[in-house]
Scaffold this motif. Structure first.
Motif, PDB file in Angstrom:
ATOM      1  N   LEU A  37       0.837  -0.831  -0.288  1.00 14.90           N
ATOM      2  CA  LEU A  37       0.338  -0.336   0.059  1.00 14.90           C
ATOM      3  C   LEU A  37       1.218   1.376  -0.352  1.00 14.90           C
ATOM      4  CD1 LEU A  37      -2.787   0.899  -0.095  1.00 14.90           C
ATOM      5  CD2 LEU A  37      -2.557   0.963   2.128  1.00 14.90           C
ATOM      6  N   LYS A  38       1.875   1.151   0.518  1.00 13.68           N
ATOM      7  CA  LYS A  38       2.792   2.342   1.333  1.00 13.68           C
ATOM      8  C   LYS A  38       3.381   2.211  -0.658  1.00 13.68           C
ATOM      9  CE  LYS A  38       7.531   4.227   3.334  1.00 13.68           C
ATOM     10  NZ  LYS A  38       7.569   4.352   4.602  1.00 13.68           N
ATOM     11  N   ILE A  39       4.246   1.115  -1.476  1.00 15.11           N
ATOM     12  CA  ILE A  39       4.757   2.017  -2.535  1.00 15.11           C
ATOM     13  C   ILE A  39       3.053   2.155  -3.988  1.00 15.11           C
ATOM     14  CG2 ILE A  39       4.797   0.409  -4.783  1.00 15.11           C
ATOM     15  CD1 ILE A  39       6.122  -1.966  -2.328  1.00 15.11           C
ATOM     16  N   ILE A  40       2.179   1.537  -3.831  1.00 12.25           N
ATOM     17  CA  ILE A  40       1.101   2.215  -4.223  1.00 12.25           C
ATOM     18  C   ILE A  40       0.870   3.788  -4.279  1.00 12.25           C
ATOM     19  CG2 ILE A  40      -1.039   2.710  -4.811  1.00 12.25           C
ATOM     20  CD1 ILE A  40      -0.825  -0.452  -4.306  1.00 12.25           C
ATOM     21  N   LEU A  41       1.044   4.484  -2.586  1.00 11.53           N
ATOM     22  CA  LEU A  41       0.497   5.582  -2.073  1.00 11.53           C
ATOM     23  C   LEU A  41       1.989   6.668  -3.027  1.00 11.53           C
ATOM     24  CD1 LEU A  41      -1.073   5.163   1.580  1.00 11.53           C
ATOM     25  CD2 LEU A  41      -2.058   6.224  -0.778  1.00 11.53           C
ATOM     26  N   LYS A  42       3.206   6.441  -2.614  1.00 15.59           N
ATOM     27  CA  LYS A  42       4.335   6.867  -2.891  1.00 15.59           C
ATOM     28  C   LYS A  42       4.609   7.078  -4.010  1.00 15.59           C
ATOM     29  CE  LYS A  42       8.059   6.448  -0.378  1.00 15.59           C
ATOM     30  NZ  LYS A  42       9.727   5.678   0.779  1.00 15.59           N
ATOM     31  N   ALA A  43       4.184   6.195  -5.049  1.00 18.51           N
ATOM     32  CA  ALA A  43       3.738   6.323  -6.449  1.00 18.51           C
ATOM     33  C   ALA A  43       3.553   7.564  -6.562  1.00 18.51           C
ATOM     34  CB  ALA A  43       3.743   5.076  -7.424  1.00 18.51           C
ATOM     35  N   ALA A  44       1.657   8.041  -6.117  1.00 17.88           N
ATOM     36  CA  ALA A  44       1.209   8.724  -6.193  1.00 17.88           C
ATOM     37  C   ALA A  44       1.897  10.349  -5.994  1.00 17.88           C
ATOM     38  CB  ALA A  44      -0.226   9.189  -5.170  1.00 17.88           C
ATOM     39  N   LEU A  45       2.656   9.888  -5.282  1.00 18.23           N
ATOM     40  CA  LEU A  45       3.853  11.543  -5.027  1.00 18.23           C
ATOM     41  C   LEU A  45       4.876  11.958  -5.652  1.00 18.23           C
ATOM     42  CD1 LEU A  45       4.657  10.645  -0.827  1.00 18.23           C
ATOM     43  CD2 LEU A  45       3.123  11.956  -2.048  1.00 18.23           C
ATOM     44  N   LYS A  46       5.295  10.645  -6.530  1.00 22.19           N
ATOM     45  CA  LYS A  46       6.025  10.765  -7.712  1.00 22.19           C
ATOM     46  C   LYS A  46       5.459  12.005  -8.798  1.00 22.19           C
ATOM     47  CE  LYS A  46       9.033   7.397  -6.830  1.00 22.19           C
ATOM     48  NZ  LYS A  46       9.100   6.747  -5.132  1.00 22.19           N
ATOM     49  N   ALA A  47       3.856  11.946  -9.287  1.00 20.38           N
ATOM     50  CA  ALA A  47       3.163  12.180 -10.035  1.00 20.38           C
ATOM     51  C   ALA A  47       3.992  13.899 -10.361  1.00 20.38           C
ATOM     52  CB  ALA A  47       1.584  12.322 -10.175  1.00 20.38           C
ATOM     53  N   PRO A  48       3.330  14.481 -11.948  1.00 18.73           N
ATOM     54  CA  PRO A  48       4.061  15.434 -12.273  1.00 18.73           C
ATOM     55  C   PRO A  48       2.341  16.788 -11.428  1.00 18.73           C
ATOM     56  CG  PRO A  48       2.700  14.820 -13.658  1.00 18.73           C
ATOM     57  CD  PRO A  48       3.043  13.445 -12.621  1.00 18.73           C
ATOM     58  N   SER A  49       2.583  17.417 -11.260  1.00 15.50           N
ATOM     59  CA  SER A  49       2.110  18.397 -10.389  1.00 15.50           C
ATOM     60  C   SER A  49       2.346  20.146 -10.964  1.00 15.50           C
ATOM     61  CB  SER A  49       1.828  18.938  -8.731  1.00 15.50           C
ATOM     62  OG  SER A  49       3.138  18.922  -8.354  1.00 15.50           O
ATOM     63  N   VAL A  50       0.899  20.716 -11.710  1.00 18.78           N
ATOM     64  CA  VAL A  50       1.566  22.461 -11.730  1.00 18.78           C
ATOM     65  C   VAL A  50       1.966  22.878 -10.510  1.00 18.78           C
ATOM     66  CG1 VAL A  50      -0.850  23.348 -10.866  1.00 18.78           C
ATOM     67  CG2 VAL A  50       0.367  24.352 -12.592  1.00 18.78           C
ATOM     68  N   GLY A  51       3.172  23.591 -10.967  1.00 16.78           N
ATOM     69  CA  GLY A  51       4.232  24.947  -9.972  1.00 16.78           C
ATOM     70  C   GLY A  51       4.703  23.887  -9.056  1.00 16.78           C
ATOM     71  N   TYR A  52       5.303  22.491  -9.064  1.00 17.29           N
ATOM     72  CA  TYR A  52       5.155  21.804  -7.930  1.00 17.29           C
ATOM     73  C   TYR A  52       4.219  21.449  -6.372  1.00 17.29           C
ATOM     74  CZ  TYR A  52       8.697  18.164  -5.684  1.00 17.29           C
ATOM     75  OH  TYR A  52       9.174  17.591  -5.006  1.00 17.29           O
TER      76      TYR A  52
END
Length: 207
Positions: A37-52
């Motif tokens: 579950l942590k691996i899945i959630l940490k993958a979300a944190l690597k997503a691109p985001s506007v203006g970081y």
């Protein structure tokens, strides 16, 4: 500079092509470990985001009481939506969620930044789109772990937020059902059932 080889592109394409929306009739009684579950959630944190801006927030739902409340909202809206698809009888036969059957539900929220965000001045909803990118990272990572995800969209965001006791500064973007599945279909279910035809690249290029 990190470079990738053809075999890695092939693996990535295989994961993308094999991603499926998993429904309740396909989840099995197998626990998802905290590590995965942590691996899945940490993958979300690597997503691109506007203006970081990284505007994503997650509420993990495991308690049956909360799941039941979410399911009630889904069921109410699902029954109401019958009239919208009265010319498509298949709709009533579709299983469109796995809220109670999946061991873990995750509500994914967007929180607006109090200060001006780089790149969001004119496209106000680009922060919300960033959260969608985070969800997609989760979906692909889960698939690589042979774990299924189903996205439930026949719900009212404000009702779900209140049911989960999340303050109104957070906006629900996606409600996900997560768990192991007995089957990843070779093709998307709605495609197999003939709900819609698959578009090819030519259909999607504007002239």
């Amino acid at each position: 500079m990190l470079k990738f080889k053809k075999k890695e592109l092939k693996t990535l394409n295989k994961i993308i092509t094999s991603r499926r929306d998993i429904r309740g009739n396909n989840f099995i009684d197998k626990k998802v470990s905290k590590k995965k579950l942590k691996i899945i959630l940490k993958a979300a944190l690597k997503a691109p985001s506007v203006g970081y801006s990284q505007p994503w927030h997650f509420k993990i739902v495991k308690k049956n009481k909360q799941k039941n409340e979410i399911y009630k909202n889904f069921k109410k809206n699902y029954l109401k939506s019958f009239k919208k698809f009265k010319d498509r009888p298949l709709y009533k036969k579709l299983k469109l969620e796995g809220i109670k059957e999946s061991p873990i539900n995750i509500a994914v929220f967007y929180k607006k930044n109090n200060k001006e965000v780089l790149g969001q001045t004119y496209m106000k909803r680009s922060g919300e789109y960033s959260v969608v990118c985070a969800i997609h990272n989760m979906w692909l990572t889960a698939r690589a772990l042979n774990i299924g995800i189903g996205w439930v969209s026949i719900i009212k965001p404000k009702k779900i937020r209140k049911a989960l006791k999340v303050s109104k500064e957070y906006k629900l973007i996606g409600y996900l059902c997560i768990g192991y599945t007995n089957n990843f279909l070779d093709e998307p279910e709605l495609k197999k059932l003939g709900w819609e035809k698959e578009k090819n690249l030519k259909n999607c290029i504007l002239k």
